[in-house]
Design an enzyme around this catalytic site. Structure first.
Site, PDB file in Angstrom:
ATOM      1  N   SER A 107     -54.287   4.958   6.456  1.00 24.13           N
ATOM      2  CA  SER A 107     -54.672   5.213   5.132  1.00 24.13           C
ATOM      3  C   SER A 107     -53.253   4.626   4.253  1.00 24.13           C
ATOM      4  O   SER A 107     -52.438   5.295   4.411  1.00 24.13           O
ATOM      5  CB  SER A 107     -54.953   6.554   4.699  1.00 24.13           C
ATOM      6  OG  SER A 107     -55.120   6.837   3.492  1.00 24.13           O
ATOM      7  N   GLY A 108     -53.352   3.923   3.110  1.00 18.88           N
ATOM      8  CA  GLY A 108     -52.310   3.557   2.308  1.00 18.88           C
ATOM      9  C   GLY A 108     -51.679   2.156   2.727  1.00 18.88           C
ATOM     10  O   GLY A 108     -50.640   1.812   2.334  1.00 18.88           O
ATOM     11  N   THR A 112     -57.893  -2.153   1.226  1.00 18.97           N
ATOM     12  CA  THR A 112     -58.453  -2.480   0.325  1.00 18.97           C
ATOM     13  C   THR A 112     -58.158  -3.311  -0.408  1.00 18.97           C
ATOM     14  O   THR A 112     -58.740  -4.454  -0.813  1.00 18.97           O
ATOM     15  CB  THR A 112     -58.851  -1.147  -0.678  1.00 18.97           C
ATOM     16  OG1 THR A 112     -59.226  -0.205   0.339  1.00 18.97           O
ATOM     17  CG2 THR A 112     -59.780  -1.204  -1.733  1.00 18.97           C
ATOM     18  N   ASN A 157     -52.226   8.264  -0.365  1.00 19.03           N
ATOM     19  CA  ASN A 157     -52.578   6.792  -0.915  1.00 19.03           C
ATOM     20  C   ASN A 157     -53.408   7.369  -2.270  1.00 19.03           C
ATOM     21  O   ASN A 157     -54.098   8.107  -2.329  1.00 19.03           O
ATOM     22  CB  ASN A 157     -53.748   5.940  -0.143  1.00 19.03           C
ATOM     23  CG  ASN A 157     -54.042   4.704  -1.109  1.00 19.03           C
ATOM     24  OD1 ASN A 157     -53.479   4.534  -2.043  1.00 19.03           O
ATOM     25  ND2 ASN A 157     -54.878   3.970  -0.319  1.00 19.03           N
ATOM     26  N   SER A 160     -57.174   6.068  -2.216  1.00 18.17           N
ATOM     27  CA  SER A 160     -57.465   6.194  -0.993  1.00 18.17           C
ATOM     28  C   SER A 160     -59.135   5.863  -0.859  1.00 18.17           C
ATOM     29  O   SER A 160     -59.864   6.715  -1.391  1.00 18.17           O
ATOM     30  CB  SER A 160     -57.273   7.360  -0.207  1.00 18.17           C
ATOM     31  OG  SER A 160     -57.603   7.407   0.910  1.00 18.17           O
ATOM     32  N   SER A 161     -59.762   4.929  -0.103  1.00 15.41           N
ATOM     33  CA  SER A 161     -60.949   4.844   0.075  1.00 15.41           C
ATOM     34  C   SER A 161     -61.396   6.103   0.925  1.00 15.41           C
ATOM     35  O   SER A 161     -61.153   5.932   2.037  1.00 15.41           O
ATOM     36  CB  SER A 161     -61.477   3.571   0.781  1.00 15.41           C
ATOM     37  OG  SER A 161     -60.568   2.296   0.392  1.00 15.41           O
ATOM     38  N   GLY A 387     -58.540   4.123   7.958  1.00 13.71           N
ATOM     39  CA  GLY A 387     -57.844   3.855   9.023  1.00 13.71           C
ATOM     40  C   GLY A 387     -57.688   5.021  10.084  1.00 13.71           C
ATOM     41  O   GLY A 387     -58.236   6.222   9.840  1.00 13.71           O
ATOM     42  N   GLU A 389     -56.675   8.529  11.440  1.00 13.61           N
ATOM     43  CA  GLU A 389     -56.295   9.827  10.841  1.00 13.61           C
ATOM     44  C   GLU A 389     -55.656  10.565  11.714  1.00 13.61           C
ATOM     45  O   GLU A 389     -56.325  11.004  12.568  1.00 13.61           O
ATOM     46  CB  GLU A 389     -57.115  10.197   9.811  1.00 13.61           C
ATOM     47  CG  GLU A 389     -57.251   9.303   8.584  1.00 13.61           C
ATOM     48  CD  GLU A 389     -58.335  10.129   7.357  1.00 13.61           C
ATOM     49  OE1 GLU A 389     -58.805  11.053   7.491  1.00 13.61           O
ATOM     50  OE2 GLU A 389     -58.368   9.060   6.461  1.00 13.61           O
TER      51      GLU A 389
HETATM   52  N1  LIG Z   1     -50.620  -6.941  -1.380  1.00 13.43           N
HETATM   53  C1  LIG Z   1     -50.127  -5.816  -1.948  1.00 13.43           C
HETATM   54  N2  LIG Z   1     -49.435  -5.787  -2.959  1.00 13.43           N
HETATM   55  C2  LIG Z   1     -49.190  -4.834  -3.618  1.00 13.43           C
HETATM   56  N3  LIG Z   1     -49.317  -3.369  -3.650  1.00 13.43           N
HETATM   57  C3  LIG Z   1     -50.120  -3.427  -2.351  1.00 13.43           C
HETATM   58  C4  LIG Z   1     -50.490  -4.312  -1.657  1.00 13.43           C
HETATM   59  N4  LIG Z   1     -51.402  -3.739  -0.517  1.00 13.43           N
HETATM   60  C5  LIG Z   1     -51.452  -2.420  -1.187  1.00 13.43           C
HETATM   61  N5  LIG Z   1     -50.825  -2.171  -2.102  1.00 13.43           N
HETATM   62  C6  LIG Z   1     -50.564  -0.874  -2.870  1.00 13.43           C
HETATM   63  O1  LIG Z   1     -50.760   0.204  -1.730  1.00 13.43           O
HETATM   64  C7  LIG Z   1     -51.549   0.946  -2.459  1.00 13.43           C
HETATM   65  C8  LIG Z   1     -52.649   1.258  -1.275  1.00 13.43           C
HETATM   66  O2  LIG Z   1     -53.626   0.261  -0.605  1.00 13.43           O
HETATM   67  P1  LIG Z   1     -55.052   0.619  -0.238  1.00 13.43           P
HETATM   68  O3  LIG Z   1     -55.583   1.081  -1.238  1.00 13.43           O
HETATM   69  O4  LIG Z   1     -55.535  -0.988  -0.037  1.00 13.43           O
HETATM   70  O5  LIG Z   1     -54.784   1.248   1.118  1.00 13.43           O
HETATM   71  P2  LIG Z   1     -55.939   1.385   2.097  1.00 13.43           P
HETATM   72  O6  LIG Z   1     -55.299   0.999   3.379  1.00 13.43           O
HETATM   73  O7  LIG Z   1     -57.227   0.938   1.811  1.00 13.43           O
HETATM   74  O8  LIG Z   1     -56.082   2.949   2.231  1.00 13.43           O
HETATM   75  P3  LIG Z   1     -57.109   3.990   2.444  1.00 13.43           P
HETATM   76  O9  LIG Z   1     -57.337   3.927   3.913  1.00 13.43           O
HETATM   77  O10 LIG Z   1     -56.375   5.149   1.762  1.00 13.43           O
HETATM   78  O11 LIG Z   1     -58.232   3.355   1.732  1.00 13.43           O
HETATM   79  C9  LIG Z   1     -52.414   0.325  -3.223  1.00 13.43           C
HETATM   80  O12 LIG Z   1     -52.919   1.045  -4.142  1.00 13.43           O
HETATM   81  C10 LIG Z   1     -51.259  -0.602  -3.717  1.00 13.43           C
HETATM   82  O13 LIG Z   1     -50.435   0.058  -4.881  1.00 13.43           O
HETATM   83 MG   LIG Z   2     -58.989   1.703   0.986  1.00 11.75          MG
END
Ligand SMILES: Nc1ncnc2c1ncn2[C@@H]1O[C@H](COP(=O)(O)OP(=O)(O)OP(=O)(O)O)[C@@H](O)[C@H]1O
Ligand SMILES: [Mg+2]
Length: 1137
Positions: A107-108, A112, A157, A160-161, A387, A389
């Protein structure tokens, strides 16, 4: 020329972990850190992309970058997610292979964001057009909608999705998007009713309350204040950098683009509002006669509002919170709910409501983005799933999520190895198996249909009798005890009996990513996911189209006594479907890594990254990749890159690329075991070999650069030399031309001089000859002229003689004719005169006759009348003429028209006089009384002095001012003014002449109607006051001086001191005024004014004669008075010019 680049150019660390040398966990992490520190967030392991979350926006996602990576080979540029997206899109479009992009990480870690980057890249590079753009826009805009409803802020996050998402994007044969299908997995619905500390509910609740208009909120019966709602955690309601209100607008806009109707949006918002209202419903116990407690709704207001929102009958829902009906076969048993059960029912309803709404949203979006065309589609799937957890307190949700990750890991292992293996087979390379950890055993522990944990949970849930989480754990302890990856304190496996890190109510699974301790509490309930039938029926009865759709099982007509599948089974099934789906596609991996726990940029927490590297199996991934061959490259790019290392291949290799590479390798003497030739690629076993090639290439490039530089410099110098030489030739040519030109001009001018002399000489010679010739010709002409002249004159004489003769004849003839004509004329004149005389005589005769005849008609006095008439006419004409030429009305105008007839002389003069008198009268008529008085005074002055005193003419133009001292206004004379009773007619400063020396003393002279006063000029003290009757006369000289003597009546009281001899500049005015007033005051005819150049003045007893003489120039311009002797004062007055 296109510049061929490679990921090997300007590499920071190594861009592909396969090239890491030596390969160890430390070097792996060091490489990641080095690249991360240089903002290189992407690194490859072969075709897998490792993505580090930068937690800041980097300038590497611009449209320029998209263009840079478009249609480029995977290894051509530095690692980037766009390279992977481009590779996947191109093999989908060009090779007709369905693709899937698997994005994993905790997560984070940025899954996404990565999925959005992939989608946006594909959207940017695929076809364009109105329809295609609409599809793209709808696909992209589905993200904000799903994120609002399915994402929440967690401690890991901020966005977070909380659901798994798999999206199939469908393309036509050209690679243009046609539509898509979204599948969602297990929304974390427990979040709706309760959020862990530091986390908050799904974004949409906060967005609605912050961003909706007052009107909308009123319609939804909501208030803006978060604290009013039990389901909203307050401690982290506001998230840094998250603008809920703006996001609400984005979501509404996105819903519109995706194709939601306005009433659908309204229904969705009503449901969201209903969930918030539901959370506010509270219960209280009410004792029943049988001693049990029954729950009752505490405050019915929220219940009422919620029922109004959803169109539910309040009593039905209220009853559903108090009773539960259990149907078994044909029996229906109704039991009461206690308060705890009522709360459970309420929360279950809220969770179900929300999760079903979410599922409905996904299917509604799918409806909009569904591909229209029926043709075969190519598909690109993007999987963004939660992801792995590992929390402190892990429950059913984590168990399910981690199960999903196990499955993904398995598919990753399977597909990478298979792909690798397939490539070797394809390329005809020998392959030896590699050892790696296969997590199939863990998957089996969970999903095995007989004794898997999920199967056991289902069995427990469906079992009659008392079922609790503990009974479920007991069952696990018995059945899974022997499993290598299952750990429990109470299992039969004695190994864990003394393990205090394992509480009694927990079991632990050794996942591929690490050990996770699960607390069994809630497993049974969550797996059952029970919603009391009374509630679903109450929902079905709602007068709200969407709610009705969401609870189809509430339809009494379709009562199904069969239990619905458990949550676990549902999830297992959908994961199974997903895995089967993924296996049919060509996989592309993005492994997301989170650099730190603080959501901060630039921080690289090694332990955290190490953990992720381990559980993501990245090291194994590299090893597997390297076990065969570390690096592979198609023959053409390989030859292109290294051809300069061998003379035979440089600069051009004419044969097939493979042979070129073989010649190259042989020439470089690379050991045969270090590489293999595949069908289309060369496989390099060891990164060292690649680095050796790279190093040689670098050196060779340097040599080549030096060579190019050398040739370039030589060429440059030679060009310069040639240029200089050419310039020199040009300069010398120009100079020679100039010198020759100069010389030529000199020769030319010399020649011209010589030539001119010669020509001059020749010309003069010729001139002389011509002149001689001319003279001869002239002589001949003259002679012939003389000859001709003589001839002509002789002829002329002859002709003249002849003409003279002819003329004489003519003259004689003319005389004769003249004489004849004159005689005739005389005769004619005589005749005419006679005729005229006859006519005149005839006329006289006629006149005489007529007069005689008409005389009797004339009167005797006609002549007089004609005379009068003529005179009248003359007079009339005279007066009319006078009228038009009258002079102006000014009395001093002396003009008068000239007299026309002498007989009018008298009239003319008289008229002039009358006119003058008349215009004087008119002039006087304009005067005011004051002015009149002034003029009267002036007139009187003239009567007194005109032609008598020389001073008079100069006084005419001076106005008589009277009070020169302004005695009544001037404060200096206040005292004097008060001493005078009468109105002051004249006030002036005069000189009183001293008889002793003839000098003057300044005195104020005042004249009133009754008296004359003399006062001191400085003090204003009255020195003398003479009543006017006492003034006998005044004497003045005939000259232009201002002397005057006031003579007093002898014997009067004033006469005691004698007369006054005074001098004033305003003499004329003083005397005139005295003359006027003196007369009236003294009641006598007039005051005497003597004007003579000698008069007597009585000073006390003596009479002194004052004599005025015309002074010479020596007296200057002022009047002087001198005492000559006792009896004579002489005043000399300057001669006036
Ligand atoms: N390529 C990137 N450039 C800039 N910031 C990023 C990038 N990727 C991720 N981030 C930052 O990290 C944060 C978390 O990313 P994201 O929501 O994609 O995580 P995730 O892997 O989908 O987490 P979860 O499993 O909780 O959904 C985003 O809100 C953003 O602020
Ligand atoms: Mg996500």
């Amino acid at each position: 020329m296109e510049v061929k680049t490679s990921l090997l150019d300007n590499m920071i660390g190594v861009g592909d972990m396969v090239l890491l040398e030596p390969l160890s966990e430390d070097s792996f992490l060091e490489n990641l850190r080095k690249r991360f520190d240089h903002s290189e967030i992407y690194t490859y392991i072969g075709s897998v992309v490792i993505s580090m979350n930068p937690y800041r926006s980097l300038p590497i996602f611009t449209p320029d970058k998209v263009e840079e990576y478009r249609n480029r080979n995977f290894y051509e540029l530095s690692p980037h997610i766009y390279a992977l997206a481009d590779e996947a899109y191109r093999s989908l479009r060009d090779q007709d292979k369905d693709q899937c992009i698997l994005i994993t990480g905790e997560s984070g870690a940025g899954k996404t964001e990565a999925s959005k980057l992939v989608m946006s890249y594909v959207a940017a590079v695929c076809g364009k057009g109105q329809e295609v753009n609409k599809v793209k826009e709808q696909l992209l805009q589905s993200n904000p909608v799903l994120e609002a409803f399915g994402n929440a802020k967690t401690v890991r996050n901020d966005n977070s999705s909380r659901f798994g998402k798999y999206m199939d994007i469908e393309f036509d044969f050209k690679g243009d998007p046609l539509g898509g299908v979204i599948s969602n997995y297990l929304l974390e619905k427990s979040r709706v009713v309760k959020q862990p500390r530091g986390e908050r509910n799904f974004h949409v609740f906060y967005q609605l309350l912050s961003g909706a208009s007052d009107d909308t909120l009123k319609k939804l019966k909501l208030e803006r204040d978060f604290s009013k709602y039990n389901y909203l955690s307050l401690d982290s309601a506001a998230v840094n950098g998250l603008d809920d209100a703006a996001n609400f607008r984005t979501v509404r806009n996105a819903m519109q683009i995706v194709g939601f109707m306005e009433d659908e949006v309204q229904s969705v918002l009503e449901l969201v509002a209903a969930v918030l209202k539901l959370g506010n419903i509270e219960f209280k116990p009410e004792s029943r006669c049988n001693g049990t407690d029954e729950s009752r709704v505490k405050d019915k207001n929220d219940l009422k509002e919620m029922c109004e929102l959803l169109g539910i009958e309040q009593s039905v829902l209220e009853r559903a919170f108090s009773y539960r009906t259990v149907e078994a076969k044909l029996e229906k048993v109704s039991t009461t709910l206690n308060v705890a059960q009522a709360y459970y029912a309420r929360d279950a309803l809220a969770k179900n409501l929300y999760s079903r709404l979410f599922t409905w949203l996904v299917s509604r979006i799918n409806e909009s983005i569904k591909a229209q065309a029926k043709t075969r589609h190519k598909v690109m799937g993007v999987l963004d799933i939660y992801g792995f957890e590992i929390f402190e307190d892990n429950s059913f949700e984590q168990f399910i999520i981690n199960y999903c990750n196990e499955k993904l890991q398995q598919i990753f292992i399977e597909l990478t190895l298979r792909e690798e293996q397939e490539e070797y087979v394809r390329e005809g390379i020998e392959w030896t198996n590699i050892e790696y950890f296969n997590n199939a055993i863990i998957c089996d522990l969970i999903e095995n249909n007989q004794n898997g944990i999920l199967a056991m949970l289902d069995e427990e849930c469906l079992r009659p009798g008392t079922v609790t989480d503990e009974t479920f754990l007991d069952k696990l302890n018995t059945i899974c005890a022997e499993h290598q990856h299952f750990e429990s304190r109470l299992s039969k496996n004695s190994k864990f009996l003394t393990d205090h890190s394992l509480p009694h109510s927990c079991f632990r699974i050794q996942h591929y990513a690490g050990k996770v301790l699960y607390r069994v509490e809630g497993f049974v309930d969550k797996n059952n996911d029970l919603l009391y039938r009374d509630l679903s029926q109450a929902m079905y009865k709602a007068n709200h189209s969407l709610i009705k759709q969401l609870f189809p099982e509430g339809n009494p007509a379709k009562v199904n006594l069969k239990r619905p599948p458990t949550a676990g089974t549902q999830f297992k099934t959908s994961v199974g479907t997903l895995m089967r789906n993924l296996q049919t596609k060509n996989p592309n991996y993005i492994r997301c890594i989170k650099p730190n726990d603080k959501k901060a940029s630039h921080i690289f927490t090694e332990s955290l990254v190490c953990h992720q590297v381990r559980y993501l199996g990245l090291m194994e991934n590299v090893r597997v990749r390297r076990a065969g061959y570390a690096f592979r490259q198609a023959y053409e790019p390989c030859l292109e890159r290294y051809k300069m290392l061998c003379k035979k291949t440089w600069p051009h290799w004419r044969g097939p690329a493979r042979e070129g590479v073989e010649v190259l390798m042989a020439d470089l003497q690379v050991p045969a075991e270090e590489f293999s030739y595949g069908r289309s690629k060369i496989f390099i076993r060891n990164p060292r070999t690649l680095f050796f090639l790279e190093e040689r290439r670098r050196q060779c490039l340097q040599d080549l650069a030096a060579l190019i530089q050398k040739i370039y410099r030589g060429w440059k110098c030679r060009s310069r030399f040639l240029l200089m030489k050419k310039s020199q030739v040009v300069v010398s040519a120009w100079y020679r031309r100039y010198a020759q030109q100069k010389k030529y001009k000199q020769v030319k001018s010399a020649t011209t001089v010589v030539q001119s002399y010669t020509r001059g000489w020749q010309a003069r010679k010729l001139l002389r000859e011509l002149k001689y010739q001319k003279r001869c010709e002239e002589a001949v002409t003259t002679i012939s002229a003389f000859w001709h002249g003589t001839q002509a004159r002789m002829e002329l004489r002859r002709l003249k003689q002849e003409a003279r003769n002819k003329h004489a004849v003519t003259v004689i003839w003319a005389y004769w004719q003249g004489t004849k004509a004159r005689r005739e004329l005389r005769r004619l004149k005589e005749e005419a005169r006679r005729k005229h005389a006859v006519a005149v005589i005839w006329a006289f005769w006629q006149g005489l006759k007529v007069r005689r005849e008409y005389r009797k008609f004339f009167r005797a006095n006609a002549g007089k009348k004609i005379y009068e008439f003529t005179i009248q006419r003359i007079m009339q004409k005279y007066f009319l003429g006078l009228k038009s030429s009258m002079p102006s009305m000014s009395p001093i105008d002396r003009k008068w028209p000239a007299r026309p007839y002498r007989f009018l002389d008298g009239v003319h003069t008289e008229l002039r006089r009358i006119f003058h008198l008349w215009r004087c009268k008119k002039y006087r008529g304009q005067f005011t009384e004051e002015r009149k008085a002034v003029y009267e005074e002036k007139l009187e002055a003239s009567e007194i002095f005109k032609d008598k005193k020389a001073l008079y003419p100069s006084s005419v133009s001076q106005p008589f001012k009277g009070d020169y001292l302004e005695i009544s206004k001037n404060p200096k004379y206040q005292k004097l003014n008060s001493a005078v009773d009468e109105k002051v007619l004249l006030a002036d400063v005069v000189n009183k002449i001293n008889r002793a020396n003839g000098k003057g003393t300044a005195r104020i002279f005042l004249l009133t109607k009754k008296s004359v006063l003399l006062a001191d000029q400085k003090t204003g003290q009255v020195k003398a006051s003479v009543p006017l009757p006492d003034v006998a006369s005044v004497s003045v000289s005939t000259q232009s001086d201002g002397f005057f003597a006031l003579k007093l009546k002898e014997g009067s009281a004033s006469a005691v001191k004698g007369d006054f001899l005074l001098s004033s500049e305003h003499l004329i005015e003083i005397i005139t005024k005295l003359h006027r007033i003196g007369a009236t005051a003294a009641d006598r005819e007039q005051l005497n004014v003597d004007i003579s150049d000698e008069f007597l003045v009585q000073f006390k007893q003596d009479k002194v004669c004052v004599k005025f003489i015309q002074g010479g120039p020596k007296n200057g311009s002022s009047v002087s008075c001198k005492r000559k002797n006792n009896r004579l004062l002489e005043v000399s007055v300057p001669t006036t010019a």
